[in-house]
Write a protein that holds these residues in place. Structure first.
Motif, PDB file in Angstrom:
ATOM      1  N   LEU A   1     -13.692   6.767  -3.027  1.00 13.95           N
ATOM      2  CA  LEU A   1     -14.139   5.373  -3.058  1.00 13.95           C
ATOM      3  C   LEU A   1     -14.162   4.757  -1.663  1.00 13.95           C
ATOM      4  O   LEU A   1     -15.041   3.948  -1.352  1.00 13.95           O
TER       5      LEU A   1
ATOM      6  N   ILE B   1     -17.206   2.736  -0.143  1.00 16.28           N
ATOM      7  CA  ILE B   1     -17.087   1.307   0.183  1.00 16.28           C
ATOM      8  C   ILE B   1     -17.368   1.049   1.673  1.00 16.28           C
ATOM      9  O   ILE B   1     -17.818  -0.036   2.050  1.00 16.28           O
TER      10      ILE B   1
ATOM     11  N   VAL C   1     -18.401  -2.361   3.911  1.00 13.13           N
ATOM     12  CA  VAL C   1     -17.531  -3.004   4.907  1.00 13.13           C
ATOM     13  C   VAL C   1     -18.302  -3.187   6.209  1.00 13.13           C
ATOM     14  O   VAL C   1     -18.207  -4.222   6.876  1.00 13.13           O
TER      15      VAL C   1
ATOM     16  N   PRO D   1     -22.648  -5.615  -1.207  1.00 14.14           N
ATOM     17  CA  PRO D   1     -21.480  -5.277  -2.031  1.00 14.14           C
ATOM     18  C   PRO D   1     -21.723  -5.399  -3.530  1.00 14.14           C
ATOM     19  O   PRO D   1     -20.792  -5.238  -4.313  1.00 14.14           O
TER      20      PRO D   1
ATOM     21  N   TRP E   1     -20.094  -3.307  -6.596  1.00 12.09           N
ATOM     22  CA  TRP E   1     -18.655  -3.228  -6.824  1.00 12.09           C
ATOM     23  C   TRP E   1     -18.199  -4.265  -7.839  1.00 12.09           C
ATOM     24  O   TRP E   1     -18.899  -5.221  -8.118  1.00 12.09           O
ATOM     25  N   ASP E   2     -17.010  -4.038  -8.366  1.00 14.31           N
ATOM     26  CA  ASP E   2     -16.438  -4.972  -9.342  1.00 14.31           C
ATOM     27  C   ASP E   2     -16.211  -6.330  -8.694  1.00 14.31           C
ATOM     28  O   ASP E   2     -16.233  -6.460  -7.465  1.00 14.31           O
TER      29      ASP E   2
ATOM     30  N   SER F   1     -13.654  -8.314  -8.141  1.00 15.60           N
ATOM     31  CA  SER F   1     -12.573  -8.510  -7.172  1.00 15.60           C
ATOM     32  C   SER F   1     -12.916  -7.862  -5.834  1.00 15.60           C
ATOM     33  O   SER F   1     -12.746  -8.470  -4.769  1.00 15.60           O
ATOM     34  N   THR F   2     -13.405  -6.617  -5.894  1.00 16.67           N
ATOM     35  CA  THR F   2     -13.734  -5.906  -4.647  1.00 16.67           C
ATOM     36  C   THR F   2     -14.843  -6.645  -3.903  1.00 16.67           C
ATOM     37  O   THR F   2     -14.798  -6.804  -2.680  1.00 16.67           O
ATOM     38  N   ARG F   3     -15.826  -7.148  -4.674  1.00 18.78           N
ATOM     39  CA  ARG F   3     -16.936  -7.898  -4.073  1.00 18.78           C
ATOM     40  C   ARG F   3     -16.419  -9.157  -3.384  1.00 18.78           C
ATOM     41  O   ARG F   3     -16.778  -9.485  -2.262  1.00 18.78           O
TER      42      ARG F   3
ATOM     43  N   LEU G   1     -13.390  -9.755  -2.267  1.00 19.27           N
ATOM     44  CA  LEU G   1     -12.630  -9.416  -1.051  1.00 19.27           C
ATOM     45  C   LEU G   1     -13.573  -9.012   0.078  1.00 19.27           C
ATOM     46  O   LEU G   1     -13.390  -9.435   1.233  1.00 19.27           O
ATOM     47  N   LEU G   2     -14.593  -8.229  -0.256  1.00 17.53           N
ATOM     48  CA  LEU G   2     -15.557  -7.821   0.777  1.00 17.53           C
ATOM     49  C   LEU G   2     -16.233  -9.047   1.386  1.00 17.53           C
ATOM     50  O   LEU G   2     -16.389  -9.147   2.607  1.00 17.53           O
TER      51      LEU G   2
END
Ligand SMILES: O=P(O)(O)OC[C@H]1O[C@](O)(CO)[C@@H](O)[C@@H]1O
Length: 536
Positions: free
Chosen positions: A501, A505, A509, A515, A518-519, A521-523, A525-526
């Motif tokens: 992953l 990812i 970054v 982004p 992505w889910d 949360s990941t989106r 944070l990104l």
């Protein structure tokens, strides 16, 4: 676990550890002494019946048979189809060990000799940097390609008489910057340690260090050596074969300190002291293979561990060396034990019926006493503690320090076992002149339930030989626990998904891909990470 152990567990809940000392000679009976080491497990709630039931586990699981298979070179790492032969790296007698019908010992010996020559040449200045004699060695590696040598180099500081050794493991640029700061690139030797030679963190660091060196010397490759099983990748990086130290795929990363991965240690303490380290490991192998279970230190260490985790249900175990130079041992053991036995699937692919290995954590004493010991003594979780203690330190001019250290170690295991009851606590508070509700309230805060298990591994002095004994002891402990649990202790599929992953990812970054995939949360944070950079 089986009915006998369930019954033993029920009975253990009816008594206190301290009660077991009513019988004379408990400490002697519930300890294993061998070759200068003493493993004392008398401060656990294990009685004779329990020990018998635990030993029976080794028979049911055929630990002896599996052990013979491991030492003989059979492919016991079944998920990867590999033998498990880190023991061959310390087989100094050179008795043949065959993998697929071929004796691996000539190759092991030849590599060890090359390592010793290389280490001696670096130490004596025959191999030099482009600016003069090598003053510093930087090992670049991560996980098993870092934790073993960095732990051992730290542990054996009194034996350092070669160049200084440094370790870069984290891909966080801070690790590299802080390590290289103050080093002279023209007098630094770099060891790129990676079994696969593809680990992203290690290769990123290796490239960056090569660039750092290229700014100061004509030919950085001259000051690089590689420790790996991957010939082609090493050649592609530009390190010539005579500067490559290889090993078989039958040496797992976390078991690899005994061979070329230990080169930084060998350069630091010298080939002779490194051989002493191997001798300690080899002596533990001989003991492990020959001693009957109750007198077998790795077996008993494993059985006490299984008792605490799988039978009593204690989810974590603290490792607390009363030896500052072993401060990296808990981190080393985290990889050794958790990467080996942190698995929920049995050998045959079925779900594990019991718990997997425990969370292993800890820090050196006495420092830990001023950090997490409050919870060990009065928290609601019982955390079995594993103390390590040297009878003697190296600081001849600071003997009183060592005596204080020893007193603290013994005091902690005693306090965990005996505790302090309410009556005693009340007496103490009463002595301050308090009474009534205030006395009741304050006294309760000063109660220690006690009855908390611990073991102590006592060694004479932390020499290279003793460190070898200790590391091999823990390796075999992991092996026995794994066999009893029915898992493969020698693969590590659990680290794969995160690695995959991270690769996927990274473009997001860097802003090369959106982004969106992505889910949430990941989106989220990104987006937050990228906003301050791009000013969006
Ligand atoms: O030596 P390599 O191949 O760079 O791998 C480093 C570490 O990565 C792992 O594969 C996973 O963390 C470890 O088992 C190993 O010690």
């Amino acid at each position: 676990m089986n009915d006998a152990l369930k019954r033993c567990h029920r009975e253990s809940l009816e008594r206190r550890i301290l009660d077991l000392f009513a019988e004379d000679g408990r400490a002697q009976d519930f300890s294993v002494s061998h070759d200068g080491l003493l493993f004392d497990y008398s401060k656990t709630n294990i009685d004779t019946d329990t020990r018998r039931a635990l030993v029976a586990l080794t028979e049911t699981a055929d630990v002896a048979g599996r052990r013979a298979a491991m030492f003989s070179g059979a492919p016991i790492n079944a998920t990867e189809g590999r033998a498990v032969l880190h023991t061959a790296l310390r087989n100094l007698d050179g008795d043949p060990v065959t993998v697929d019908g071929q004796d691996v010992m000539p190759g092991v010996r030849a590599t060890l000799e090359r390592m010793a020559d290389f280490a001696a040449d670096v130490r004596d200045g025959r191999i030099a940097g482009q600016g003069g004699r090598i003053t510093d060695v930087v090992n670049i590696g991560i996980g098993g390609s870092d934790l073993g040598p960095s732990m051992a180099v730290r542990a054996l500081k009194p034996y350092h008489d070669g160049p200084r050794c440094h370790f870069i493991s984290n891909v966080d640029g801070a690790d590299l910057t802080d390590t290289l700061g103050g080093l002279d690139p023209a007098r630094t030797l770099v060891l790129v340690a990676s079994k696969s030679f593809t680990t992203q963190e290690t290769m990123a660091n290796a490239c960056a260090v090569r660039a750092w060196m290229a700014r100061a010397v004509k030919d950085p490759a001259q000051q690089f050596a590689a420790i790996s099983t991957a010939k082609e990748e090493v050649a592609a990086f530009g390190i010539p074969p005579e500067r490559m130290f290889g090993f078989g795929d039958w040496v797992g990363g976390r078991y690899s300190v005994w061979g070329p991965i230990g080169l930084s240690l060998m350069i630091s303490i010298g080939p002779d002291a490194f051989f002493d380290f191997l001798k300690g490991g080899q002596a533990m192998d001989a003991h492990f293979q020959s001693a009957e279970p109750e007198r077998n230190m790795p077996v008993m260490l494993a059985l006490v561990g299984l008792w605490h985790r799988q039978i009593c249900g204690h989810a974590t175990r603290a490792v607390i060396p009363y030896e500052q130079r072993l401060e990296r041992l808990p981190a080393y053991l985290q990889q050794l034990e958790m990467e080996s036995n942190g698995k929920r699937v049995a050998m045959d692919g079925s779900a594990l019926e019991s718990d997997s290995g425990p969370v292993v954590w800890g820090d050196a004493g006495t420092n830990g006493q001023h950090a997490f010991f409050q919870l060990l003594h009065q928290g609601t979780e019982v955390v079995p503690c594993e103390f390590l203690l040297g009878a003697e330190g190296h600081e001849a001019d600071l003997v009183d320090h060592h005596e204080i250290l020893v007193a603290h170690c013994l005091a902690q295991s005693k306090a965990l076992m005996t505790g302090r009851d309410l009556e005693t606590a009340r007496g103490q508070v009463e002595a301050w002149g308090l009474s009534g509700k205030t006395l009741d309230r304050l006294a309760r805060h000063r109660v220690f339930t006690g009855n908390r298990p611990s073991t102590t591994l006592l060694y004479p002095k932390l020499t290279p030989y003793v460190l070898g004994q200790i590391v091999a002891l823990y390796e075999h402990r992991v092996f026995v626990e794994g066999v009893v649990l029915g898992i493969n202790s020698f693969d590590q599929w659990g680290v794969e998904l995160g690695k995959e992953l991270a690769g996927a990812i990274l473009p997001a970054v860097r802003g090369e891909t959106a982004p969106d995939r992505w889910d949430g949360s990941t989106r989220f944070l990104l987006d937050r990470i990228r906003t301050p950079r791009t000013g969006e």
